[in-house]
Design an enzyme around this catalytic site. Structure first.
Site, PDB file in Angstrom:
ATOM      1  N   SER A 134     107.857-136.582 -43.701  1.00  0.00           N
ATOM      2  CA  SER A 134     106.738-135.742 -43.599  1.00  0.00           C
ATOM      3  C   SER A 134     105.406-136.981 -42.566  1.00  0.00           C
ATOM      4  O   SER A 134     105.936-138.019 -41.954  1.00  0.00           O
ATOM      5  CB  SER A 134     105.465-135.942 -45.382  1.00  0.00           C
ATOM      6  OG  SER A 134     104.346-135.381 -45.200  1.00  0.00           O
ATOM      7  N   SER A 135     105.035-135.632 -42.025  1.00  0.00           N
ATOM      8  CA  SER A 135     103.945-135.956 -41.080  1.00  0.00           C
ATOM      9  C   SER A 135     102.704-135.676 -41.077  1.00  0.00           C
ATOM     10  O   SER A 135     102.646-134.328 -41.564  1.00  0.00           O
ATOM     11  CB  SER A 135     104.817-136.257 -39.415  1.00  0.00           C
ATOM     12  OG  SER A 135     105.207-134.790 -39.534  1.00  0.00           O
ATOM     13  N   SER A 136     101.919-135.681 -40.462  1.00  0.00           N
ATOM     14  CA  SER A 136     100.811-135.335 -39.654  1.00  0.00           C
ATOM     15  C   SER A 136     101.153-135.089 -38.081  1.00  0.00           C
ATOM     16  O   SER A 136     100.632-135.329 -37.278  1.00  0.00           O
ATOM     17  CB  SER A 136      99.551-136.260 -39.759  1.00  0.00           C
ATOM     18  OG  SER A 136      98.163-135.106 -39.475  1.00  0.00           O
TER      19      SER A 136
END
Length: 406
Positions: free
Chosen positions: A107-109
């Site tokens: 998961s990432s921004s």
């Protein structure tokens, strides 16, 4: 040791600076989206994240949290136009370690420039009802809430822990869109029909639920991936009704994590042993390993993965030998190993019930014959029966049916 949090003035100045940077790059193009970038606090959505550290042995991830990093450094990193990983291995966050660790990002921004460019490309109106697939940190959800109003936003996230953190962050930022924990591939039927669907994950094909839940004339914006690892191609489609849609790739190379049902299955630990033991047939080829190099021209890699959609790319060397590209279809137990020979020629060794490189070579030669068109000249057609990526003619030589099962 950490320092006290910098004041609101510092964060505000960094947001204004980010907006200026994105406007200068051409990603941020309209006043309403600029106002959202200048308003929504990205630091609220990524209080902790990982910074990538590369060494000769493996990639490591350095945790960036208020406890470990000075406040000004963390805030400055937050407002750079970078993607920051927020989860490793489906569970580990930056708050779970105080030293660099290995892991696989899950998961990432996403870098703000890409987020904002996609929001601009979504072509919303002031009253557009939007379905977002993949809440992630909630930052893009916050931007849409600031631009359109949270009552018009529905966001679906498959990971309960990720969804919970995003919900908390949105609440802290003052937004209350509809947040759903579930499989984004299925959309959210109770909120349909939507005017716009936007996905912050990559898919192998356009999920039929997205088409069904978008009103005729509405738009779907997503990135499409293949298992050979070509950078995702951003595509925008207009829904035309009765389960049909059509659109085109918008150009550029965009990188999103795959939707979990669309991700390539892991190759077995003994796959290399099988490859070395299998008997292969060798021939020369006009399509050498350079077509698999995203730095040499990533459209060719995208074309290759359209030709062999169930194959994966694995590059490795034996002992002190050269690094070789292995195209592997584990389901069919087929492999193609391509190598550059002395001079300008190349060779391929193949084994299995299907000659994978034959399919790749035919596709590449057709692409070359058409003048090597870039991906933004290709279109995507969706019907209840099939989905096709094509150039020139939807039934011509440069057309491929997408795999619509996962």
């Amino acid at each position: 040791m950490t320092t006290d949090e910098p004041g609101d003035a510092s964060a505000t100045a960094l947001r204004l600076g980010l907006a200026e940077t994105l406007a200068a790059s051409g990603d941020l193009r309209t006043a309403r989206w600029r106002s959202a970038v200048e308003t929504v606090p990205r630091e609220t959505f990524i209080p902790g994240f990982f910074e990538r550290l590369d060494d000769l042995r493996e990639t490591m991830w350095r945790p960036i949290t208020p406890e470990l990093v000075g406040a000004q450094e963390r805030l400055t990193l937050t407002y750079t136009d970078e993607t920051w990983v927020t989860q490793l291995n489906h569970s580990v966050t930056a708050f779970d370690t105080d030293v660099p660790i290995p892991g696989v990002p899950t998961s990432s921004s996403t870098l703000p420039g890409l987020v904002v460019r996609m929001l601009e490309d979504l072509q919303v109106n002031d009253n557009s009802r939007v379905l977002e697939i993949g809440t992630g940190t909630g930052y893009s959800t916050g931007l849409m809430s600031a631009r359109l109003g949270p009552e018009l936003i529905t966001s679906v996230e498959v990971d309960p822990a990720v969804a919970s953190r995003a919900g908390q962050s949105l609440h802290e930022a003052g937004y209350a869109p509809r947040l759903i924990i579930g499989d984004g591939i299925l959309g959210h039927p109770p909120g349909a029909p939507y005017d716009r669907v936007i996905a912050t994950c990559a898919v192998r094909h356009i999920p039929s639920a997205w088409v069904a839940q978008t009103r005729p004339g509405g738009l779907i914006l997503t990135t499409m991936l293949g298992w050979l690892g070509a950078s995702s191609g951003l595509v925008r489609l207009e829904v035309t009704g009765d389960g049909t849609a059509e659109g085109r790739f918008l150009g550029g190379t965009d990188s999103f994590m795959p939707a979990r049902p669309h991700a390539a299955p892991p190759l077995t630990d003994n796959i290399c042993d099988w490859i070395e033991a299998v008997e292969t047939a060798e021939r020369t080829t006009v399509a050498g390993p350079e077509i698999l190099d995203p730095w040499d021209g990533w459209t060719s890699l995208f074309i290759a993965q359209l030709a062999v959609p169930d194959a994966q790319l694995l590059s490795y060397a034996l002992d002190d030998g050269p690094l070789l590209d292995h195209i592997i279809d584990a389901g069919q137990r087929a492999v193609a190993i391509v190598d550059r020979l002395p001079g300008r020629s190349a060779a391929v060794r193949q084994a299995g019930p299907v000659n994978l490189w034959d399919k790749v070579e035919v596709a590449i030669e057709e692409w070359w014959s058409a003048g090597s068109p870039s991906l933004d000249q290709f279109r995507v057609s969706v019907s209840p029966e099939s989905q096709t990526v094509w150039f020139g003619d939807p039934t011509g030589a440069l057309s491929w049916n997408l795999p619509t099962t996962t």
